[in-house]
Motif scaffolding. Structure first.
Motif, PDB file in Angstrom:
ATOM      1  N   LEU A 128      -1.003   2.491  -8.590  1.00 32.99           N
ATOM      2  CA  LEU A 128      -2.366   2.120  -8.192  1.00 32.99           C
ATOM      3  C   LEU A 128      -3.081   1.380  -9.313  1.00 32.99           C
ATOM      4  O   LEU A 128      -3.707   0.347  -9.094  1.00 32.99           O
ATOM      5  CB  LEU A 128      -3.184   3.364  -7.839  1.00 32.99           C
ATOM      6  CG  LEU A 128      -2.960   4.038  -6.502  1.00 32.99           C
ATOM      7  CD1 LEU A 128      -3.838   5.273  -6.414  1.00 32.99           C
ATOM      8  CD2 LEU A 128      -3.295   3.093  -5.359  1.00 32.99           C
TER       9      LEU A 128
ATOM     10  N   GLN B 140      -4.950   9.190  -1.571  1.00 31.85           N
ATOM     11  CA  GLN B 140      -3.511   8.981  -1.357  1.00 31.85           C
ATOM     12  C   GLN B 140      -2.711  10.245  -1.646  1.00 31.85           C
ATOM     13  O   GLN B 140      -1.756  10.552  -0.945  1.00 31.85           O
ATOM     14  CB  GLN B 140      -2.988   7.850  -2.254  1.00 31.85           C
ATOM     15  CG  GLN B 140      -3.212   6.459  -1.707  1.00 31.85           C
ATOM     16  CD  GLN B 140      -4.491   5.857  -2.231  1.00 31.85           C
ATOM     17  OE1 GLN B 140      -5.381   6.570  -2.680  1.00 31.85           O
ATOM     18  NE2 GLN B 140      -4.609   4.551  -2.186  1.00 31.85           N
TER      19      GLN B 140
ATOM     20  N   VAL C  67       0.813  -1.216   0.000  1.00 33.49           N
ATOM     21  CA  VAL C  67       0.000   0.000   0.000  1.00 33.49           C
ATOM     22  C   VAL C  67       0.849   1.270   0.000  1.00 33.49           C
ATOM     23  O   VAL C  67       0.412   2.331  -0.413  1.00 33.49           O
ATOM     24  CB  VAL C  67      -0.963  -0.017   1.220  1.00 33.49           C
ATOM     25  CG1 VAL C  67      -1.851   1.209   1.244  1.00 33.49           C
ATOM     26  CG2 VAL C  67      -1.820  -1.265   1.193  1.00 33.49           C
TER      27      VAL C  67
ATOM     28  N   PRO D 282      -8.391  -4.855   7.959  1.00 32.87           N
ATOM     29  CA  PRO D 282      -8.806  -6.113   7.339  1.00 32.87           C
ATOM     30  C   PRO D 282      -8.175  -7.338   7.998  1.00 32.87           C
ATOM     31  O   PRO D 282      -8.856  -8.355   8.189  1.00 32.87           O
ATOM     32  CB  PRO D 282      -8.320  -5.982   5.890  1.00 32.87           C
ATOM     33  CG  PRO D 282      -8.162  -4.528   5.653  1.00 32.87           C
ATOM     34  CD  PRO D 282      -7.843  -3.908   6.970  1.00 32.87           C
TER      35      PRO D 282
ATOM     36  N   SER E 198      -8.089   6.658  -2.915  1.00 30.93           N
ATOM     37  CA  SER E 198      -8.851   7.035  -1.726  1.00 30.93           C
ATOM     38  C   SER E 198      -8.090   8.145  -1.018  1.00 30.93           C
ATOM     39  O   SER E 198      -7.791   8.051   0.155  1.00 30.93           O
ATOM     40  CB  SER E 198      -9.107   5.830  -0.829  1.00 30.93           C
ATOM     41  OG  SER E 198      -8.055   4.893  -0.926  1.00 30.93           O
TER      42      SER E 198
ATOM     43  N   ARG F 193     -13.001   5.574  -8.645  1.00 30.57           N
ATOM     44  CA  ARG F 193     -12.791   5.534  -7.192  1.00 30.57           C
ATOM     45  C   ARG F 193     -11.426   4.958  -6.838  1.00 30.57           C
ATOM     46  O   ARG F 193     -11.224   4.494  -5.726  1.00 30.57           O
ATOM     47  CB  ARG F 193     -13.871   4.678  -6.536  1.00 30.57           C
ATOM     48  CG  ARG F 193     -15.271   5.100  -6.884  1.00 30.57           C
ATOM     49  CD  ARG F 193     -15.617   6.371  -6.123  1.00 30.57           C
ATOM     50  NE  ARG F 193     -16.932   6.866  -6.488  1.00 30.57           N
ATOM     51  CZ  ARG F 193     -18.057   6.429  -5.961  1.00 30.57           C
ATOM     52  NH1 ARG F 193     -18.045   5.488  -5.074  1.00 30.57           N
ATOM     53  NH2 ARG F 193     -19.203   6.952  -6.334  1.00 30.57           N
ATOM     54  N   ILE F 194     -10.500   4.939  -7.778  1.00 30.74           N
ATOM     55  CA  ILE F 194      -9.249   4.217  -7.549  1.00 30.74           C
ATOM     56  C   ILE F 194      -8.442   4.845  -6.420  1.00 30.74           C
ATOM     57  O   ILE F 194      -7.845   4.162  -5.605  1.00 30.74           O
ATOM     58  CB  ILE F 194      -8.425   4.139  -8.858  1.00 30.74           C
ATOM     59  CG1 ILE F 194      -7.214   3.244  -8.685  1.00 30.74           C
ATOM     60  CG2 ILE F 194      -7.981   5.501  -9.344  1.00 30.74           C
ATOM     61  CD1 ILE F 194      -7.541   1.801  -8.605  1.00 30.74           C
TER      62      ILE F 194
ATOM     63  N   ALA G 272      -8.838  -4.886  -1.922  1.00 30.26           N
ATOM     64  CA  ALA G 272      -7.705  -5.757  -2.259  1.00 30.26           C
ATOM     65  C   ALA G 272      -7.039  -6.273  -0.989  1.00 30.26           C
ATOM     66  O   ALA G 272      -6.699  -7.462  -0.878  1.00 30.26           O
ATOM     67  CB  ALA G 272      -6.700  -4.992  -3.118  1.00 30.26           C
TER      68      ALA G 272
ATOM     69  N   ALA H  48     -11.157   0.629  -3.455  1.00 29.78           N
ATOM     70  CA  ALA H  48     -10.356  -0.368  -4.170  1.00 29.78           C
ATOM     71  C   ALA H  48      -9.225  -0.952  -3.324  1.00 29.78           C
ATOM     72  O   ALA H  48      -9.071  -2.170  -3.233  1.00 29.78           O
ATOM     73  CB  ALA H  48      -9.809   0.256  -5.446  1.00 29.78           C
ATOM     74  N   VAL H  49      -8.419  -0.086  -2.685  1.00 28.81           N
ATOM     75  CA  VAL H  49      -7.250  -0.603  -1.972  1.00 28.81           C
ATOM     76  C   VAL H  49      -7.673  -1.486  -0.797  1.00 28.81           C
ATOM     77  O   VAL H  49      -7.116  -2.557  -0.561  1.00 28.81           O
ATOM     78  CB  VAL H  49      -6.351   0.554  -1.499  1.00 28.81           C
ATOM     79  CG1 VAL H  49      -5.232   0.038  -0.616  1.00 28.81           C
ATOM     80  CG2 VAL H  49      -5.758   1.285  -2.688  1.00 28.81           C
ATOM     81  N   LYS H  50      -8.712  -1.044  -0.062  1.00 28.25           N
ATOM     82  CA  LYS H  50      -9.156  -1.813   1.096  1.00 28.25           C
ATOM     83  C   LYS H  50      -9.760  -3.158   0.674  1.00 28.25           C
ATOM     84  O   LYS H  50      -9.583  -4.167   1.351  1.00 28.25           O
ATOM     85  CB  LYS H  50     -10.165  -1.000   1.902  1.00 28.25           C
ATOM     86  CG  LYS H  50     -10.318  -1.510   3.303  1.00 28.25           C
ATOM     87  CD  LYS H  50     -10.736  -0.428   4.271  1.00 28.25           C
ATOM     88  CE  LYS H  50      -9.555   0.399   4.709  1.00 28.25           C
ATOM     89  NZ  LYS H  50      -9.949   1.631   5.356  1.00 28.25           N
TER      90      LYS H  50
ATOM     91  N   TYR I 246      -1.338  -2.385  -7.793  1.00 29.09           N
ATOM     92  CA  TYR I 246      -2.153  -2.682  -6.625  1.00 29.09           C
ATOM     93  C   TYR I 246      -3.033  -1.505  -6.277  1.00 29.09           C
ATOM     94  O   TYR I 246      -2.507  -0.443  -5.996  1.00 29.09           O
ATOM     95  CB  TYR I 246      -1.246  -3.008  -5.437  1.00 29.09           C
ATOM     96  CG  TYR I 246      -1.963  -3.667  -4.287  1.00 29.09           C
ATOM     97  CD1 TYR I 246      -2.266  -5.010  -4.333  1.00 29.09           C
ATOM     98  CD2 TYR I 246      -2.354  -2.918  -3.192  1.00 29.09           C
ATOM     99  CE1 TYR I 246      -2.932  -5.604  -3.290  1.00 29.09           C
ATOM    100  CE2 TYR I 246      -3.025  -3.525  -2.146  1.00 29.09           C
ATOM    101  CZ  TYR I 246      -3.294  -4.876  -2.197  1.00 29.09           C
ATOM    102  OH  TYR I 246      -3.959  -5.466  -1.167  1.00 29.09           O
ATOM    103  N   PRO I 247      -4.330  -1.636  -6.340  1.00 31.19           N
ATOM    104  CA  PRO I 247      -5.128  -2.821  -6.660  1.00 31.19           C
ATOM    105  C   PRO I 247      -5.128  -3.214  -8.134  1.00 31.19           C
ATOM    106  O   PRO I 247      -5.675  -4.265  -8.461  1.00 31.19           O
ATOM    107  CB  PRO I 247      -6.527  -2.434  -6.195  1.00 31.19           C
ATOM    108  CG  PRO I 247      -6.533  -0.969  -6.155  1.00 31.19           C
ATOM    109  CD  PRO I 247      -5.160  -0.503  -5.919  1.00 31.19           C
TER     110      PRO I 247
ATOM    111  N   ASN J 112     -10.724   2.791 -12.104  1.00 29.80           N
ATOM    112  CA  ASN J 112     -12.060   3.355 -12.138  1.00 29.80           C
ATOM    113  C   ASN J 112     -12.023   4.669 -11.374  1.00 29.80           C
ATOM    114  O   ASN J 112     -10.972   5.067 -10.864  1.00 29.80           O
ATOM    115  CB  ASN J 112     -13.122   2.382 -11.620  1.00 29.80           C
ATOM    116  CG  ASN J 112     -13.081   2.191 -10.138  1.00 29.80           C
ATOM    117  OD1 ASN J 112     -13.005   3.148  -9.374  1.00 29.80           O
ATOM    118  ND2 ASN J 112     -13.115   0.957  -9.693  1.00 29.80           N
TER     119      ASN J 112
END
Lengths: 307, 373
Positions: free
Chosen positions: A211, A227, A21, A260, A225, A222-223, B212, B208-210, A215-216, A220
């Protein structure tokens, strides 16, 4: 697929998350460090990042080459940076306001051009398997390190050294600390800042390319968040030190993986709270390291927020 | 950001032209005049996202060939007061007489407020729980019993898993998501009662990142089949396939993203629903306020089975599907405990897909590892 690794999953996820990340944060914050060290703030890097993500993805889809995508993203980033630098050279222009405008402009433009690329799949940037020594697939997966992460790590050391020991580094620092001193040395502060903002933009766009291309690994609207915005804050947090930027980005990435992974091992209560960890951590360190008695250590003297 | 600018421009036009507009805009509130009509669709994300919004946009696209129907769409509308502005501009500027706000959070208070303000416009919301006694009569809701699809996903997953552990990436603990998680587990347990489902909530519909990270965390803990309930499953599908896990899709068919690893998927077929509404509108019949349907009604469909499903799995999948097509199939039936040990459905009690109680579900059943808060 191997069996349970239980609670070991949490430190492993933090490590893996820090590597996976953090890369966009590393690139954007290094770019912003160069810009801010020259005495200018570019808040538009979020827009540059989103536009870079779109450009890299689009070019990779069209040409099949991730490296061309990366190159195109860097070029688009330079354009955004130079544009910001060029506008800010006029007298009485506020670089923060221009940055916000550039942020909206960059994201809007990326959404406009990015429409046809939401559906197709692009190839991914290569990763190097540093986990080859382990037989545990989870460890192997966590240690799949993308080349951009390694480049980012190398760049942060290089920049740290260059700011101290090279002529270019000295020029950027002089311009950032005192325009008058720079002029006395025969340096045009505006040209230096123009170039520094251009390079900063290229870095941010490469962060965006990571990105969408790794990763991810998808484009789109919303890619990102945020950053790009967080990374600008990380620069202050890292006190304009490239090595600090790298550490802060790792910390931020690792803390983000906490939410997570805790849920995956069964700590399921209060996940909204865990998701706030990176921000709480940033706040806590900011409070712990700041003092009302002195100004921010390491802040370039010409920055509009410190002047 | 761009939508905000658009709205303020529209707002400006709207206020300046308000007086004139009232005179000639086709408020086709009286249904008999509605052979031609403008229909508005509002999406929370991009309409080609391999997910929820795409499924609705495909449904909307199915209306564009119908004579006299004009479709207006707006995407990336947040679940805030923004959606009210979008609805007002669709009504006042585009002359929409029927509006479909498709995201869960649009319903209360936004769509209800607009329905009260514009009594001649019809509003139909996707997924909300419209209540005859409390809500305006020009509002309503429609939804599909996609939990059945997640049950079938669970059967496919139950046959494919070796670790007996499945993963579920979920957005928010609302009833529809909880029903999907529970159905997925119960489907898998119809294959093997020792299977568990690990759920991770990301807290947002699109992050997206979360998503993944959550997928990676689930696979790290041994899950070998992943499904999800987020707006765009693309990231989850690609990440899981990259790690070698099987995938059950959701919202739309994601098999082109991972043809070898895609088992099956629960898909929406909104075209059926939207055509039904338009048909009634054009015939001048009143629009139903509360519309629900499942696999049998063609509101929901399953993706074709992938190569990862074995012969035994295929057999059970098809037999269960045939059973569901007859109607009255119950996924949630007693005795059933939640994952805190409390009995939630008594022995002998069964809720078929049509049961309204399922739309206020607030528990995760025994076998799901996760928490609703």
């Amino acid at each position: 697929m191997a069996g349970e690794i239980g609670l070991w999953g949490v430190p492993l996820a933090i490590l893996g998350g820090a590597i996976r990340v953090s890369t966009p944060f590393i690139f954007v914050s290094l770019g912003e460090t160069i810009t801010e060290r020259s005495g200018r703030i570019n808040l538009g890097l979020e827009g540059t990042l989103v536009f870079g993500a779109m450009t890299a993805y689009g070019v990779a889809v069209e040409t099949g080459s991730t490296w061309l995508g990366l190159l195109a993203a860097a070029l688009s980033g330079i354009c955004f940076g130079l544009f910001h630098g060029w506008i800010c050279k006029f007298p009485k222009v506020n670089d923060i306001a221009i940055g916000i405008a550039m942020m909206l402009f960059g994201t809007g433009l990326a959404f406009f051009f990015g429409k046809p690329f939401i559906k197709p799949s692009a190839p991914h940037l290569p990763a190097i398997a540093f986990g080859f020594w382990s037989t545990i697939p989870q460890v192997q997966a966590a240690l799949d390190v993308n080349v951009l992460f390694l480049i980012g790590a190398a760049l942060s050391v290089l920049l740290w050294w260059a700011f101290k020991n090279t002529r270019a580094g000295l020029i950027i620092r002089v311009v950032g600390d005192s325009s008058d001193a720079a002029r006395a040395m025969g340096i045009n502060p505006n040209s230096v800042r123009l170039l520094a903002t251009g390079v900063g933009g290229a870095f941010a766009a490469i962060g965006g390319a990571y990105l969408s291309l790794y990763y991810p690994g998808s484009w789109n609207e919303r890619i990102s968040s945020g950053q790009g915005l967080m990374a600008v804050a990380l620069v202050i947090f890292a006190r304009w030190n490239p090595l600090g930027c790298f550490a802060a980005a790792l910390l931020f990435g690792g803390a983000g993986a906490l939410g997570p992974s805790l849920q995956s091992v069964g700590v399921t209560q209060g996940y909204y709270l865990f998701y706030a960890t990176p921000y709480v951590l940033t706040l806590a360190i900011m409070i712990a390291t700041s003092s009302p008695g002195r100004s921010l250590a390491g802040a370039p003297g010409e920055l509009s927020i410190t002047k | 950001m761009t939508t905000k600018l658009l709205i303020s421009r529209r707002k400006l036009l709207q206020t300046s032209a308000a007086g004139a507009a009232l005179g000639f805009l086709p408020y086709s509130g009286s249904v008999q005049a509605a052979t031609s009509a403008t229909v508005g669709f509002i999406y929370v994300g991009p309409k080609d996202d391999y997910g929820y919004n795409q499924s609705h946009a495909e449904g909307a696209a199915a209306l564009k060939d119908i004579a006299g129907i004009k479709v207006v769409e707006e995407e990336n509308v947040p679940e805030t007061v923004d959606v009210q502005k979008t609805m007002e501009s669709m009504i006042n500027l585009d002359g929409a007489s029927l509006i479909f706000p498709t995201s869960f959070g649009y319903f209360d208070p936004h769509m209800l407020a607009m329905a009260a303000k514009y009594p001649k416009v019809q509003f139909r919301h996707c997924g909300g729980l419209w209540n005859k006694d409390k809500n305006p009569m020009n509002a309503g809701s429609y939804f599909g019993y996609i939990g059945m699809g997640q049950y079938l996903n669970g059967i496919a997953a139950g046959h494919a898993t070796k670790s007996k552990k499945l993963g579920f990436v979920a957005a928010k603990p609302i009833p529809q998501v909880l029903l999907n998680i529970n159905s997925f587990l119960l489907g898998a347990r119809a294959v093997d009662p020792t299977i568990t489902v690990q759920v991770i909530f990301t807290g947002e519909w699109s992050l997206a990142v979360k998503e993944a990270e959550a997928t990676n965390a689930l696979i790290d803990q041994g899950a070998d089949v992943i499904t999800c309930h987020v707006d765009s499953p693309k990231v989850v599908v690609q990440t899981a396939a990259g790690r070698g896990a099987f995938i059950c899709g959701y919202h739309a068919n994601q098999s082109p993203l991972a043809p070898d690893k895609y088992l099956t998927g629960a898909e929406w077929a909104w075209g059926t629903v939207y055509k039904m509404f338009i048909d009634k509108l054009q015939k001048g019949e009143p629009l139903p306020n509360f519309t629900r349907g499942g696999l049998a009604e063609g509101f929901v469909k399953m993706s074709p089975l992938g190569p990862g499903v074995n012969a035994e799995g295929r057999k059970q999948f098809e037999a269960t599907l045939a059973e569901m097509m007859k109607g009255g199939f119950s996924v949630i039936k007693g005795p059933l405990k939640d994952n805190k040990g409390k009995e939630v459905v008594a022995a002998g009690k069964a809720y078929p897909e049509t049961a309204i109680e399922l739309e206020s579900m607030d528990y995760l059943v025994d076998g799901v590892i996760g928490s609703t808060s």
